[in-house]
Design a protein around this motif. Structure first.
Motif, mmCIF file in Angstrom:
data_model
loop_
_atom_site.group_PDB
_atom_site.id
_atom_site.type_symbol
_atom_site.label_atom_id
_atom_site.label_comp_id
_atom_site.label_asym_id
_atom_site.label_seq_id
_atom_site.Cartn_x
_atom_site.Cartn_y
_atom_site.Cartn_z
ATOM 1 N N GLN A 99 33.243 -67.298 -31.694
ATOM 2 C CA GLN A 99 34.171 -68.566 -30.929
ATOM 3 C C GLN A 99 35.758 -67.967 -31.456
ATOM 4 O O GLN A 99 36.370 -68.143 -30.547
ATOM 5 C CB GLN A 99 33.599 -69.601 -31.435
ATOM 6 N N ALA A 100 35.711 -67.497 -32.434
ATOM 7 C CA ALA A 100 36.834 -67.178 -32.930
ATOM 8 C C ALA A 100 37.745 -66.002 -32.068
ATOM 9 O O ALA A 100 38.833 -66.005 -31.676
ATOM 10 C CB ALA A 100 37.056 -66.730 -34.638
ATOM 11 N N LEU A 101 36.736 -64.992 -32.128
ATOM 12 C CA LEU A 101 37.139 -63.821 -31.110
ATOM 13 C C LEU A 101 37.516 -64.409 -29.859
ATOM 14 O O LEU A 101 38.487 -63.767 -29.160
ATOM 15 C CB LEU A 101 36.100 -62.651 -31.309
ATOM 16 N N ALA A 102 36.739 -65.223 -29.119
ATOM 17 C CA ALA A 102 36.870 -65.639 -27.866
ATOM 18 C C ALA A 102 38.120 -66.513 -27.794
ATOM 19 O O ALA A 102 39.136 -66.232 -26.817
ATOM 20 C CB ALA A 102 35.659 -66.488 -27.463
ATOM 21 N N HIS A 103 38.522 -67.304 -28.674
ATOM 22 C CA HIS A 103 40.147 -67.820 -28.599
ATOM 23 C C HIS A 103 40.745 -66.654 -28.763
ATOM 24 O O HIS A 103 42.080 -66.882 -28.125
ATOM 25 C CB HIS A 103 39.923 -68.581 -30.077
ATOM 26 N N GLU A 104 40.903 -65.674 -29.726
ATOM 27 C CA GLU A 104 41.942 -64.682 -29.539
ATOM 28 C C GLU A 104 41.842 -63.983 -28.408
ATOM 29 O O GLU A 104 43.180 -63.833 -27.710
ATOM 30 C CB GLU A 104 41.457 -63.652 -30.685
ATOM 31 N N LEU A 105 41.054 -63.776 -27.811
ATOM 32 C CA LEU A 105 41.059 -62.864 -26.093
ATOM 33 C C LEU A 105 41.714 -63.837 -25.489
ATOM 34 O O LEU A 105 42.350 -63.439 -24.386
ATOM 35 C CB LEU A 105 39.649 -62.547 -26.212
ATOM 36 N N ALA A 106 41.387 -65.007 -25.416
ATOM 37 C CA ALA A 106 41.657 -65.978 -24.438
ATOM 38 C C ALA A 106 43.274 -66.335 -24.245
ATOM 39 O O ALA A 106 44.058 -66.684 -23.560
ATOM 40 C CB ALA A 106 41.158 -67.489 -24.730
ATOM 41 N N GLN A 107 44.147 -65.669 -25.473
ATOM 42 C CA GLN A 107 45.384 -65.696 -25.504
ATOM 43 C C GLN A 107 46.093 -64.411 -24.881
ATOM 44 O O GLN A 107 47.209 -64.462 -24.485
ATOM 45 C CB GLN A 107 45.864 -65.591 -27.095
ATOM 46 N N GLU A 108 45.478 -63.529 -24.396
ATOM 47 C CA GLU A 108 45.843 -62.479 -24.159
ATOM 48 C C GLU A 108 46.082 -62.465 -22.330
ATOM 49 O O GLU A 108 45.175 -63.191 -21.656
ATOM 50 C CB GLU A 108 44.891 -61.237 -24.174
ATOM 51 N N PRO A 109 47.074 -61.806 -21.858
ATOM 52 C CA PRO A 109 47.370 -62.006 -20.430
ATOM 53 C C PRO A 109 46.421 -61.026 -19.399
ATOM 54 O O PRO A 109 46.171 -61.133 -18.273
ATOM 55 C CB PRO A 109 48.582 -61.374 -20.358
ATOM 56 N N TRP A 110 45.688 -60.118 -20.094
ATOM 57 C CA TRP A 110 45.079 -59.043 -19.358
ATOM 58 C C TRP A 110 44.191 -58.151 -20.319
ATOM 59 O O TRP A 110 44.323 -57.778 -21.402
ATOM 60 C CB TRP A 110 46.164 -58.071 -18.929
ATOM 61 N N LEU A 111 42.614 -58.222 -19.807
ATOM 62 C CA LEU A 111 41.703 -57.667 -20.288
ATOM 63 C C LEU A 111 41.059 -56.766 -19.487
ATOM 64 O O LEU A 111 40.877 -56.905 -18.494
ATOM 65 C CB LEU A 111 40.685 -58.765 -21.083
ATOM 66 N N ALA A 112 40.523 -55.635 -19.909
ATOM 67 C CA ALA A 112 39.953 -54.628 -19.326
ATOM 68 C C ALA A 112 38.726 -54.475 -19.823
ATOM 69 O O ALA A 112 38.630 -54.363 -21.262
ATOM 70 C CB ALA A 112 40.579 -53.127 -19.186
#
Ligand SMILES: N#Cc1ccccc1Cn1ccc2ccc(-c3cc(N)[nH]n3)cc21
Length: 250
Positions: A99-112
């Protein structure tokens, strides 16, 4: 948030059109682009794999199509407010999805996302990508899937639901499992008394009391009991030797 997914099975990502993630796309919260890796091959057979150098079973995904695909993704998304995406590559040897990693990734504008298949992707693709963008290999858990697509669906759902406006009531995100180190409490709805054949099953009376303080206290105790019973590893050691140690948790 922009999401790009590269895969040899684009149809595997069709569930991203459904439910809350699908609505987030229609609401413009998520901008999802799925790319077929075979688009970036240069032979008549649209070859994406070959035998492993050094021998061994199975096939390995060739580097050239991946390099072309990732270059296309970077070029296509250049206007995202970030020059490059954070590349997430599902793999059994990655860092755990938490869940912590999910929160970190949710802050990013662009994921591939790079969805591997076969025995994996040629290691030089990770090196090539790592020279151009941040790369994180992410594992769903200590078991082996046949490819990355299922993992991408899980990661996109775990991250997407954290974005503002995706889940109707943001409060429902608060007391969930893993948000604060405890598992979720049991939930009930009507009927308060369920005649299950010849068995009568009732809802815990506190939930019908209207006493919100007592309900909150009961729910917290349930979370502690469930966590101690199912996931003691999540509890600080002091909690398991203190008050919880006296709980009769099955
Ligand atoms: N790589 C690899 C590999 C290595 C050995 C045996 C089988 C595979 C299959 N595979 C190919 C792509 C791919 C992507 C993600 C997973 C994956 C993630 C989690 N958490 N488990 N498995 C597996 C994947």
């Amino acid at each position: 948030m922009r999401l790009d997914v590269v895969t040899i099975f684009p149809d595997y990502l069709a569930p991203l059109d459904l439910s809350l993630i699908g609505k987030a796309r229609r609401d413009g919260i998520l901008d999802v682009h799925v790319h077929d890796l075979r688009t970036f091959t240069d032979d008549r057979h649209r070859t994406v794999d070959d035998s492993p150098l050094g021998g061994g079973a199975g096939m390995v995904m060739k580097p050239e199509p991946w390099a072309r695909a990732l270059e296309h993704v970077v070029d296509a998304g250049a206007s995202q407010g970030a020059p490059v995406p954070h590349l997430i590559v599902p793999g059994p040897g990655g860092v755990p999805l938490t869940q912590a990693l999910a929160h970190e990734l949710a802050q990013e504008p662009w994921l591939a996302f790079a969805c591997g298949r076969y025995e994996g992707i040629d290691e030089r693709v990770y090196e090539h990508a790592g020279e151009r963008m941040p790369v994180t290999i992410v594992s769903l858990g200590d078991y082996v899937l046949n490819g990355g697509e299922v993992a991408v669906l899980a990661i996109v759902e775990a991250v997407g639901r954290l974005l503002p406006g995706v889940v109707g009531n943001a409060e429902s995100l608060v007391e969930e499992s893993h948000e604060d180190g405890l598992l979720e409490y049991p939930v009930y709805t009507r009927p308060a008394v369920w005649a299950d054949g010849d068995v009568v099953r009732e809802v815990p009376p506190v939930l019908l009391s209207g006493n919100h303080g007592a309900i909150a206290a009961w729910r917290h105790e349930q979370r502690l009991e469930r966590t101690a019973a199912r996931r003691p590893d999540l509890l600080p050691t002091s909690a398991t030797t203190g008050a919880l140690a006296d709980l009769d948790v099955r």
